[in-house]
Design a protein around this motif. Sequence first.
Motif, mmCIF file in Angstrom:
data_model
loop_
_atom_site.group_PDB
_atom_site.id
_atom_site.type_symbol
_atom_site.label_atom_id
_atom_site.label_comp_id
_atom_site.label_asym_id
_atom_site.label_seq_id
_atom_site.Cartn_x
_atom_site.Cartn_y
_atom_site.Cartn_z
ATOM 1 N N PHE A 1 -113.706 -6.155 51.898
ATOM 2 C CA PHE A 1 -114.864 -5.269 51.891
ATOM 3 C C PHE A 1 -115.644 -5.597 50.626
ATOM 4 O O PHE A 1 -115.079 -5.597 49.534
ATOM 5 N N GLY A 2 -116.930 -5.889 50.774
ATOM 6 C CA GLY A 2 -117.765 -6.268 49.641
ATOM 7 C C GLY A 2 -117.998 -7.764 49.581
ATOM 8 O O GLY A 2 -118.722 -8.247 48.722
ATOM 9 N N ALA A 3 -117.423 -8.523 50.494
ATOM 10 C CA ALA A 3 -117.638 -9.962 50.581
ATOM 11 C C ALA A 3 -117.248 -10.417 51.988
ATOM 12 O O ALA A 3 -116.276 -9.898 52.530
ATOM 13 N N ASP B 1 -120.280 0.279 47.888
ATOM 14 C CA ASP B 1 -119.269 1.268 48.268
ATOM 15 C C ASP B 1 -118.085 0.637 49.006
ATOM 16 O O ASP B 1 -117.463 1.269 49.854
ATOM 17 N N HIS B 2 -117.735 -0.611 48.648
ATOM 18 C CA HIS B 2 -116.672 -1.334 49.356
ATOM 19 C C HIS B 2 -115.343 -0.593 49.340
ATOM 20 O O HIS B 2 -114.620 -0.595 50.327
ATOM 21 N N SER B 3 -115.006 0.074 48.248
ATOM 22 C CA SER B 3 -113.708 0.764 48.194
ATOM 23 C C SER B 3 -113.691 1.977 49.125
ATOM 24 O O SER B 3 -112.679 2.246 49.781
ATOM 25 N N ILE B 4 -114.799 2.674 49.212
ATOM 26 C CA ILE B 4 -114.885 3.826 50.114
ATOM 27 C C ILE B 4 -114.818 3.352 51.564
ATOM 28 O O ILE B 4 -114.141 3.954 52.398
ATOM 29 N N ARG B 5 -115.497 2.253 51.861
ATOM 30 C CA ARG B 5 -115.467 1.698 53.216
ATOM 31 C C ARG B 5 -114.056 1.259 53.595
ATOM 32 O O ARG B 5 -113.611 1.476 54.720
ATOM 33 N N ALA B 6 -113.345 0.636 52.661
ATOM 34 C CA ALA B 6 -111.970 0.200 52.938
ATOM 35 C C ALA B 6 -111.080 1.405 53.235
ATOM 36 O O ALA B 6 -110.285 1.375 54.178
ATOM 37 N N CYS B 7 -111.230 2.454 52.449
ATOM 38 C CA CYS B 7 -110.430 3.673 52.678
ATOM 39 C C CYS B 7 -110.788 4.314 54.017
ATOM 40 O O CYS B 7 -109.901 4.744 54.764
ATOM 41 N N ALA B 8 -112.079 4.355 54.334
ATOM 42 C CA ALA B 8 -112.503 4.932 55.612
ATOM 43 C C ALA B 8 -111.970 4.102 56.779
ATOM 44 O O ALA B 8 -111.558 4.654 57.808
#
Length: 174
Positions: free
Chosen positions: A107-109, A115-122
């Motif tokens: 996420f982020g690449a 917001d890559h960390s939030i997307r990964a958690c979601a």
Amino acid sequence: MPFEKLPIPKCPRCGHAASERDRFCAQCGNKLASGSLEYPLSATRRERKIVSVMFADVKGSTQIVGENDPESASEWLEGILDVMRGAVHQLGGTVNRVQGDGIMALFGAPIECEDHSIRACAAAIEMLDTIDRKPAGSVPKPSIRVGIASGEVMTLPVASDPAINYDAMGGVVH
């Protein structure tokens, strides 16, 4: 929580939106070779990035696959991997490895987002919720594990392996 839609990879011939899993462009019929999609942001050079890396796998799959009919076990496992991939793609991540009973996603690449960390958690929550709602069939009800780490990695395109077109390396991954 609503997420801003991220840029979608496009067919190099006509520019129509495509996915990593598409073999042909839905608009022009162009054969999409692995790694031929054009990402809106560069995924063609090595660079340092801050990303979130997700690993997800199926608990106890070796035993379940070994104790069941190979066809049923294969369908069971592929259904779980589809849930994992779908959750990652839905939230703007990129599945860069599928190995056995698990995936690695970034996420982020190659598509940047703050917001890559939030997307990964979601995505992890979406996976867990979807798997939890899956009814048990001829094989046991699945259970998955998900791990996420965020930090600096070195991203690199992988031209030598047609199955993988983008990878990350660094302490966060390992």
